[in-house]
Structures are given as structure tokens and as C-alpha cells.
Design a protein around this motif. Structure first.
Motif, PDB file in Angstrom:
ATOM      1  N   GLY A  24       0.959  -1.149  -0.352  1.00  0.00           N
ATOM      2  CA  GLY A  24      -0.179   0.029  -0.029  1.00  0.00           C
ATOM      3  C   GLY A  24       0.823   1.515  -0.054  1.00  0.00           C
ATOM      4  O   GLY A  24       0.837   1.914  -1.173  1.00  0.00           O
ATOM      5  N   ARG A  73      -5.489   1.589  -4.047  1.00  0.00           N
ATOM      6  CA  ARG A  73      -6.433   1.062  -3.365  1.00  0.00           C
ATOM      7  C   ARG A  73      -7.391   0.428  -4.975  1.00  0.00           C
ATOM      8  O   ARG A  73      -7.557  -0.810  -4.571  1.00  0.00           O
ATOM      9  CB  ARG A  73      -7.747   2.376  -2.601  1.00  0.00           C
ATOM     10  CG  ARG A  73      -8.651   0.833  -2.093  1.00  0.00           C
ATOM     11  CD  ARG A  73     -10.194   2.149  -1.434  1.00  0.00           C
ATOM     12  NE  ARG A  73      -9.137   2.899  -0.318  1.00  0.00           N
ATOM     13  CZ  ARG A  73      -8.965   4.011   0.413  1.00  0.00           C
ATOM     14  NH1 ARG A  73      -9.706   4.853  -0.403  1.00  0.00           N
ATOM     15  NH2 ARG A  73      -8.296   4.394   1.043  1.00  0.00           N
ATOM     16  N   SER A 112      -6.047  -5.948  -3.112  1.00  0.00           N
ATOM     17  CA  SER A 112      -5.964  -6.440  -3.321  1.00  0.00           C
ATOM     18  C   SER A 112      -6.457  -7.334  -1.717  1.00  0.00           C
ATOM     19  O   SER A 112      -5.201  -7.437  -2.080  1.00  0.00           O
ATOM     20  CB  SER A 112      -7.551  -7.381  -3.932  1.00  0.00           C
ATOM     21  OG  SER A 112      -7.077  -7.791  -4.315  1.00  0.00           O
ATOM     22  N   HIS A 126      -7.469   8.472   5.557  1.00  0.00           N
ATOM     23  CA  HIS A 126      -8.679   7.807   6.016  1.00  0.00           C
ATOM     24  C   HIS A 126      -9.941   7.548   6.872  1.00  0.00           C
ATOM     25  O   HIS A 126     -11.225   8.059   6.824  1.00  0.00           O
ATOM     26  CB  HIS A 126      -8.428   6.595   6.015  1.00  0.00           C
ATOM     27  CG  HIS A 126      -9.549   4.833   5.997  1.00  0.00           C
ATOM     28  ND1 HIS A 126     -10.000   4.942   7.620  1.00  0.00           N
ATOM     29  CD2 HIS A 126     -10.966   4.237   4.993  1.00  0.00           C
ATOM     30  CE1 HIS A 126     -10.942   3.500   7.536  1.00  0.00           C
ATOM     31  NE2 HIS A 126     -11.265   3.361   5.969  1.00  0.00           N
ATOM     32  N   MET A 129      -6.378  -0.052   2.479  1.00  0.00           N
ATOM     33  CA  MET A 129      -5.695   0.331   1.272  1.00  0.00           C
ATOM     34  C   MET A 129      -6.070  -0.713   0.227  1.00  0.00           C
ATOM     35  O   MET A 129      -5.735  -0.890  -1.163  1.00  0.00           O
ATOM     36  CB  MET A 129      -3.907  -0.241   1.296  1.00  0.00           C
ATOM     37  CG  MET A 129      -3.412   1.188   2.123  1.00  0.00           C
ATOM     38  SD  MET A 129      -3.213   2.263   0.780  1.00  0.00           S
ATOM     39  CE  MET A 129      -3.234   2.813  -0.572  1.00  0.00           C
ATOM     40  N   ALA A 130      -6.896  -1.418   0.565  1.00  0.00           N
ATOM     41  CA  ALA A 130      -7.440  -2.131  -0.733  1.00  0.00           C
ATOM     42  C   ALA A 130      -9.212  -1.599  -0.860  1.00  0.00           C
ATOM     43  O   ALA A 130     -10.150  -1.575  -0.438  1.00  0.00           O
ATOM     44  CB  ALA A 130      -7.422  -4.078   0.060  1.00  0.00           C
ATOM     45  N   HIS A 131      -8.968  -2.604  -2.333  1.00  0.00           N
ATOM     46  CA  HIS A 131     -10.628  -2.461  -2.610  1.00  0.00           C
ATOM     47  C   HIS A 131     -11.601  -3.799  -2.458  1.00  0.00           C
ATOM     48  O   HIS A 131     -12.840  -3.637  -2.733  1.00  0.00           O
ATOM     49  CB  HIS A 131     -10.634  -1.802  -4.177  1.00  0.00           C
ATOM     50  CG  HIS A 131     -10.592  -2.681  -4.715  1.00  0.00           C
ATOM     51  ND1 HIS A 131      -8.955  -2.972  -5.331  1.00  0.00           N
ATOM     52  CD2 HIS A 131     -11.176  -3.608  -5.899  1.00  0.00           C
ATOM     53  CE1 HIS A 131      -9.557  -4.482  -6.185  1.00  0.00           C
ATOM     54  NE2 HIS A 131     -10.360  -4.489  -6.760  1.00  0.00           N
ATOM     55  N   ARG A 177     -16.478  -4.181   0.657  1.00  0.00           N
ATOM     56  CA  ARG A 177     -15.108  -4.274   0.784  1.00  0.00           C
ATOM     57  C   ARG A 177     -14.837  -5.677   0.858  1.00  0.00           C
ATOM     58  O   ARG A 177     -14.271  -6.741   0.760  1.00  0.00           O
ATOM     59  CB  ARG A 177     -14.736  -3.427   1.568  1.00  0.00           C
ATOM     60  CG  ARG A 177     -12.922  -3.354   1.137  1.00  0.00           C
ATOM     61  CD  ARG A 177     -12.066  -2.689   1.447  1.00  0.00           C
ATOM     62  NE  ARG A 177     -12.646  -1.268   1.208  1.00  0.00           N
ATOM     63  CZ  ARG A 177     -12.365   0.199   1.231  1.00  0.00           C
ATOM     64  NH1 ARG A 177     -10.851  -0.121   2.312  1.00  0.00           N
ATOM     65  NH2 ARG A 177     -12.754   1.129   1.194  1.00  0.00           N
TER      66      ARG A 177
END
Ligand code: 26V
Length: 797
Positions: free
Chosen positions: A317, A340, A344, A381, A407-409, A437
Motif C-alpha cells: 500500500g 487502492r 486487494s 482514511h 488500502m484494498a478495494h 469491501r
């Protein structure tokens, strides 16, 4: 490829690649020659896949994993390239033993257990499906330690899979990437320059991973750490030889060993360095490739999906943000968005002690710029979600799970139950803020290795009955269901299992010098040794059963062989005591003239992928007995069911889904649910109550306490006994009675061989959903938004 062509190719490599005359060639030389002959065939297909990925501008999937537990590669390659007949015939003419060659190959043990093996199954499935992908990891010089038993105790030895030439990789000196650590940061406006104080090089090694029928091939790129500067000639010339070699040795330690998932991760500077080393090298390699094809970085999420296998690559990330902001001048908020949408994260455990946290001080020293960016990402965030309730930085630590999540979609769990528990426990607050998510992608296993290759008898039987489409469309196994009512089919099914059991019995007789009865129930528990997996529950039941047989040795007991396999982390004291107790119990039981024809315990050392391939096809009963809520998924459970072993198990991980698929009547369920476990723990003295209520359990514990398995040292297992009686966090005692009940149901069922065979065959027929091809299709649709490329026509074979 005809056998004659294969023979020529083998002889060609024997002479010109290995420099050996056939008259003097050893098993090793033949293995190498065969490997190179097969590899040649793979390379053409692999190039073709790469060319097509570029030409079609396909989206690429990048699988970042600290572990790839791939095992042996030769047979896998031969099977997928459909070269088995040619190889066997050619070698027969050359008077070389094919099986001996296969057995000669060392396992690539670049992983600890489930997580690493899953990555290996995924690589094979992505190649089979034609998903353009690349795996990135570390080329450990020493994989997971080798396990030996000395007077029953586990002794660890270094593993040296690279001591012989490794036929499957291509060194890529041109893919060398500088990696920095430490130093200081100079901020200029919104960007910064990082001046590391220590530099080394990551050099790539590529292994082609070929899919079924050779229709597609992807690359596994593993990084080796090398010194930036060679050795110090001045120092050497002064005679200071050790100092001259020092920088080199230091750099190389980074890719020297795989960490055995030990007690805690905290404070292990080298581990954090390994994580950054491989993540940074991979990301820069990915960006270099992307930029050779496209000139707009905003396209990155459309053309690349980067999967973080657990939090080990979580630094991806901040590192991706740094590469975009500091090195390419993109605005910070936009960079976070791009990163992001590209990244994943898969979570593989909810055990608090296994969740990575890094000390801020250590992180700031090794990765000063990244720590700054982590603070900014975290602030951004909190601003975006409008609450300070969740944070990735807490109490002087960076929490890598939270960092990965924000940091992940997409964030995924690995079984339905595990995913629900993620939502309600560890990631509860984050899930409420980002309700779309978290997704579930239940694990799977590759049917090529875990059925076609490891169980040829069953595979042939299946193909004879329904054709061979099942190999890459495993749910076709359901077509076996009508055959299960056919007595002849069922008899052949049972015969295949019996022959596999005979082979295993012979192997055990030869290697361990223990005679086992092939007619007995082969009851198998193979996995890392851990309290939550509860090998000690299995041992307690074994002891209780032994004592009961001794009470009445002439009753017609159903014979059983308990097979254990697994390594304990070197620093995990409790697990090591379980290893020793298992060996001590085996010694006593196997030499008991009253009982040994009914009950034996065998524990082959050094459990690994290759041993699993021998044990699973020969198993009747699969032990999946973890404390409910603790095993994220399990994947061994799937391999057993597929190969016609019935499961005795708790409602944990993927057991829940396996039971639904194979139907409850073909599964031996026992134990508390995850909710009941949490309830039960609140009762003070729950273990004591359970022991008082079950005299069999009390007697088994007393036998250990009194030293019946360690007469020379009666107090040896007081640690285990105290833990069980007074703490028992994993509720072994409270689940014992129901486990015993289920085991006796197993005895009864096994005594009716036709019914047992029917249940076993039903397990095979209904396990198709657990193919990793299905899992990968799920990731492609829900997480990666990637499509398969049109594959190459079948390999000629
Ligand atoms: C790590 C550690 C490290 C600290 C001490 C205790 C401990 C216990 C477990 C682990 C393993 C963490 C990650 C892992 O290997 N998870 C496994 O992933 C498999 C693939 O998804 C899954 O099938 C297993 O259930 C899960 O344990």
C-alpha cells in the motif's frame, strides 16, 4: 511427442547439458536430463502465452506471496504436458526407473503450510484457466526446516533444496532491482526524496508454471537478495578475508531462510526487511512492465490487479503510493485511489497472535518514508469515513491487517464461516464503514496434483466411467453419482483404495519398520502441529481407545491405524511436546501384544507436500478437528474428501461447506459450534467439569500424568496435563465426549464395507466444487475484474 523423440531429447540433454555418458549416469543425471527435455516443451508454450498477453493487452493478475509451497515440479510438468506415456516408455528403453527419478527430486518447500500451498494451487489454476498472471515471492535458499525425530523429539535441520542444480528456473540477471533500507527523508513540497543508508539488489528467477494440457503458462518470479557491491578487494588483499566477504553475506541473509511461523512476529527486523524487499521489487517490476505498455498511470487498476496474500506484503500500500507520489509526481490522494483500486487483500487467520503488528520505532528506522505515508494514509482514511474509531496505527504499532484493509478495494476471507467471523470480529468496525469491501472466496485445491497425479488408480476409474473432462471441470464428478449404485463400480472404487493402502503399508514397513494392517481404518491427521488444530484431542481419544481395548482384548475391535504428520514451529514449546507425546504413545501402543493388532500409531517424520501425495490417496478417515472458529478454511480437508476419505470434523472453516456438499450423512460431525465455544469458555472450570463427567477422558489424562508413555521420566507431560486440566483454551476436554461418540460411529460404519465405499465414493462425486479453478474464477469475477485470455491449442503430448 513420441517415446523415441523423448528418448532422443533425454540423451541429448544427458550428453550436452549435463556432460554425462549414459553408461555412467546416475539417477540425478537422468532426472536432470528428463527435466530439461520436458522443460524445452514447456518453454514454447510459455512464450506463446506471454506474447498473447502483450498482444491482447490483457489485464494481468499479480499474486504477491511470502510463501509458495510448490513441492516437486517434474511430475506436475509431465502430467500437465501430457508426456507421461512418452517419458515412461523412453525411460524403459533406457532401463531407467521412472518412479525412482520422480522420488529423487527434492521438494521446493518455500512455505509453512496452508497459505503457501494455496498460493501454489492458485498458480497452477491460473495457468490452467488462462488467466494472465504472475506470482511474486522470495527465492529462499533454505526452505522450511527438515524434521527428524531423536528419541521421539523433533530435531530441525536446514533444508537445502538448492544444493543440487534446479532445473525449473531461469536466472534473470537483467531483472535486478535496487532495494533500500534506513537513511533519511527530505521533503520537498508534497513530495519527498528518500536517501536509504543501506542498499541491496533483488534479482529475479523465473519458473514457468504450465497449466493443464499446456494451454497456458504463467511465471513465478522469485527474488534473490544480492549485495550491491561485490566483495571488498582492498580488504581481501590486506588478508582480512572474513571482513571482505561481510557485506555480501549480510545482503544474502535476506533471502536465506523462510521463517517458520513461530510464536510472535514482533521485533523481527529481518522478517520486516524480507517483506519490504520482495514487495518493493515486485511493485517496481510491475510498474516497469506497465509503463512499457501504457503512459497513463490512472489506467493501472484497469490493467493490473495486485493480490496481497495475507498481510506479509501489506507494505505494498504505502510503497505503491510512494512510487506514484515521490517518483512519479502524482497527487497523494489520487495515488491512494489508484493504489487502492489496484490492491486487494486476503486474510488467512483470525488468531490474534498471528496478526502482524510492527513497532513504529522499527518501521521508522527501516522505512522512514513509508511510516510517514502510513500516518497520512491513516489520517486520510479517518477523514474520508468521518470517524477516528478505526485506525491502522495504535499504541506505537502499525497494524498490518487494518492497513491492508484500508488500502484494498476488496478484502476476502477463505471460507464462508471465516468471512462471516471477519465481519463480526476482527474487522467489525471497518466492515461497518465499508460494507461492500469484504467478500468470500472459499479455498480450493488443484485437481491435477491432488487427484490426477497423486491417485492414478482412482483417476483411471473416474475417467473410465465419465471421460476426462473432470480434470479441468471438476464438478463433472457429479456424473459419478449414478455409478455409485452400480455394484461393480463400487467394488472397483474400493479396490483402488485398498491398493493405495497396500502401497502405503509397504512404504511404512520399509521406512519406519512398523507393520500395519491394510484392512484397518487408516485414520489420518496431517497438518502443522498447533493447539487449535488439536492433535492432542486425537491423542486422548487414541489413548482412551487403547485402554478400553486392553480391558477387553478379545472383543471384536475394528482395527485402526492412526497416522500423524506435521512439523512444530521450532520455538513453539507446547507443539513440540505434542510431537514427543505422539512418538511416545506410538512406542507403547505399537509394542503392546494385547492391543497392537487393533490399534497402531505411526508418525512419519518430515511431513511435506510429497508425503501428503502418498498419504491422502490411502486414507479412510480425515481428521479435521480444530476448535470451531479457529481454522480459517483448511485445504487438506478438501484433498481428503476428493480422494474418498470420510471426514470426522467440527463445524469449522471449509468443513462446513464440505459437509453441505457431501451431505451430512456422509460426514462424521461432532463438537461445539463457534458460538458455543465462546459461551463455554466463559464458564469457569469448564475443563474440570468435562473431565469429571467422562471417565474415559479422565482415565486417558491420568495415563499421561502417571507417566505410562514416559516411564523413565513420569513428569515429562505434566505441562500438557496442567494446560488441559486448568486452562484448555481450545476446549479439548469439552469436545472429547462427542468426539469419542463420533469415532465409535466411524467404527460401526467401517464394519459395513459396502456402505462405507458408497459414502466414500459420494465424497469424491460431490467434491468438485472445491477445485481451485472455481476459487480462481471467483477472484477473477469479484476481486480482480480480470478475464481469461484465449488459450493456446492443446499440447501435442
Ligand atoms: C500463523 C501463526 C504465527 C504466529 C503463531 C501462531 C500462528 C498460527 C497460524 C498462522 C498461520 C497464518 C496464516 C495461515 O497459514 N493460514 C492458513 O491459510 C490457509 C489458506 O487459506 C487456510 O486453509 C488455513 O485454515 C489457515 O490456517
Amino acid at each position: 511427442m513420441t517415446p523415441a523423440q523423448m528418448k532422443d531429447a533425454i540423451l541429448h540433454h544427458l550428453v550436452y547439458t549435463l556432460g554425462k555418458d549414459a553408461a555412467h549416469a546416475q539417477t540425478y543425471d537422468w532426472r536432470m536430463a528428463l527435466s530439461f527435455a520436458v522443460r524445452d516443451k514447456i518453454v514454447d508454450r510459455w512464450f506463446e502465452a506471454t506474447r498473447r498477453t502483450y498482444a491482447g493487452q490483457h489485464k494481468r493478475v499479480y499474486y504477491l506471496s511470502m510463501e509458495f509451497l510448490i513441492g516437486r515440479l517434474l511430475k506436475d510438468a509431465i502430467i500437465n504436458m501430457r508426456l507421461e506415456e512418452a517419458a515412461i516408455d523412453a525411460l524403459q528403453e533406457l532401463k531407467v526407473d521412472y518412479q525412482a527419478i520422480l522420488e529423487d527430486e527434492p521438494d521446493a518447500a518455500l512455505g509453512n503450510g496452508g497459505l503457501g500451498r494455496l498460493a501454489a494451487c492458485f498458480m497452477e489454476s491460473m495457468s490452467t484457466i488462462g488467466c494472465p498472471a504472475m506470482g511474486y515471492g522470495i527465492r529462499y535458499e533454505n526452505g522450511l526446516f527438515r524434521q527428524r525425530f531423536e528419541n521421539g523429539r523433533q530435531v530441525e535441520e536446514p533444508e537445502d533444496w538448492l544444493s543440487q542444480r534446479h532445473a525449473w528456473e531461469f536466472e534473470r540477471p537483467e531483472v535486478s532491482i535496487d532495494i533500500g533500507f534506513g537513511g533519511h527523508v527530505q521533503e520537498i513540497g508534497k513530495r519527498a526524496n528518500w536517501y536509504p543508508s543501506e542498499m541491496l539488489i533483488a534479482m529475479g528467477h523465473d519458473t514457468p508454471i504450465i497449466g493443464w494440457r499446456g494451454r497456458w503458462g504463467n511465471t513465478l518470479r522469485l527474488w534473490e537478495a544480492r549485495p550491491m557491491h561485490g566483495f571488498d578487494l582492498q580488504r581481501f588483499n590486506r588478508g582480512d578475508y572474513a571482513a571482505a566477504a561481510e557485506p555480501e553475506a549480510l545482503a544474502r541473509t535476506l533471502s536465506r531462510v523462510l521463517y517458520p511461523d513461530d510464536t510472535t512476529e514482533q521485533g523481527k527486523e529481518l522478517r520486516l526487511k524480507q517483506e519490504f524487499f520482495f514487495t518493493s521489487a515486485s511493485l517496481r517490476d510491475i510498474l516497469r512492465r506497465f509503463e512499457s505498455e501504457y503512459d497513463d498511470l490512472r489506467l493501472l487498476p484497469k490493467k493490473a490487479a495486485i493480490q496481497m496474500n495475507d498481510t506479509h506484503p501489506a507494505i505494498a500500500g504505502p510503497e505503491l503510493v510512494r512510487l506514484l507520489v515521490d517518483e512519479r509526481g502524482i497527487d497523494f490522494e489520487e495515488a491512494v485511489g489508484i493504489a487502492r483500486n489496484t490492491l486487494s487483500y486476503t486474510n488467512h487467520t483470525l488468531l490474534p497472535e498471528a496478526l502482524e503488528r510492527w513497532d513504529e520505532g522499527l518501521m521508522g528506522r527501516l522505512l522512514p518514508r513509508h511510516l510517514q505515508l502510513i500516518f497520512r494514509i491513516n489520517e486520510l482514511h479517518m477523514k474520508d469515513v468521518g470517524t477516528r474509531k478505526v485506525t491502522a496505527v495504535d499504541d506505537g504499532h502499525v497494524k498490518m491487517g487494518e492497513l491492508s484493509f484500508i488500502m484494498a478495494h476488496r478484502v476476502n476471507g477463505v471460507s464462508a464461516l471465516h468471512t462471516e467471523l471477519m465481519k463480526s470480529t476482527v474487522f467489525k468496525d471497518l466492515h461497518e464503514l465499508h460494507p461492500n469491501r469484504i467478500v468470500n472466496e472459499t479455498n480450493g485445491v488443484t485437481p491435477r496434483r491432488w487427484l490426477l497425479s497423486c491417485n492414478p488408480r482412482l483417476s483411471t476409474l473416474i475417467t473410465d466411467a465419465i471421460g476426462d473432462d473432470w480434470v479441468d471441470d471438476l464438478e463433472q464428478l457429479e456424473k459419478l453419482e449414478p455409478h455409485i449404485d452400480d455394484a461393480a463400480f463400487l467394488e472397483s472404487y474400493a479396490a483402488a483404495k485398498r491398493q493405495n493402502k497396500n502401497d502405503l503399508a509397504n512404504w511404512i514397513a520399509e521406512k519406519l519398520e512398523v507393520g500395519i494392517d491394510p484392512e484397518a481404518i487408516f485414520d489420518v491427521q496431517i497438518k502443522r502441529i498447533h493447539e487449535y488444530k488439536r492433535q492432542h484431542l486425537n491423542l486422548l481419544e487414541t489413548i482412551a481407545h487403547w485402554l478400553e481395548i486392553r480391558d477387553n482384548p478379545n472383543q471384536g475391535w475394528v482395527p485402526r491405524v492412526k497416522i500423524f504428520g506435521g512439523k512444530a514451529a521450532p520455538g513453539y514449546v507446547f507443539a513440540k511436546e505434542i510431537v514427543r507425546l505422539t512418538n511416545d504413545v506410538a512406542k507403547v501402543l505399537n509394542s503392546d501384544p494385547l492391543t497392537s493388532r487393533y490399534l497402531k500409531v505411526v508418525y512419519p517424520p518430515n511431513y511435506n507436500v510429497s508425503l501428503a501425495e502418498k498419504l491422502i490417496p490411502a486414507s479412510d478417515l480425515s481428521e479435521q478437528i480444530s476448535t470451531a472458529g479457529k481454522e480459517a478454511s483448511g485445504t487438506g480437508n478438501m484433498k481428503f474428501a476428493l480422494n474418498g476419505a470420510l471426514t470426522i470434523g467440527t463445524l469449522d472453516g471449509a468443513n462446513v461447506e464440505i459437509r453441505e456438499h457431501v451431505k451430512p450423512e456422509n460426514f462424521f460431525l461432532f463438537g461445539m459450534t463457534a458460538d458455543e465455544v465462546m459461551e463455554r469458555r466463559r464458564i469457569g472450570g469448564h475443563a474440570g467439569q468435562a473431565i469429571a463427567a467422562d471417565p474415559r477422558l479422565a482415565r486417558a489424562i491420568e495415563a499421561i500424568r502417571a507417566g505410562r508413555f514416559s516411564p523413565d521420566d513420569p513428569g515429562r507431560y505434566h505441562g500438557i496435563v496442567d494446560n488441559l486440566v486448568h486452562h484448555d483454551y481450545f476446549v479439548v476436554c469439552s469436545d472429547f465426549t462427542d468426539y469419542w461418540r463420533a469415532q465409535r460411529e466411524v467404527d460401526t460404519a467401517f464394519a459395513a464395507p459396502k456402505d462405507w465405499a458408497r459414502m466414500a465414493a459420494f465424497n469424491t462425486a460431490r467434491s468438485g466444487w472445491f477445485s481451485s479453478d472455481r476459487t480462481i474464477r471467483g477472484y477473477m469475477a469479484d476481486v480482480w475484474h480480470a478475464e481469461a485470455a484465449p488459450t493456446v491449442e492443446d499440447a501435442a503430448g
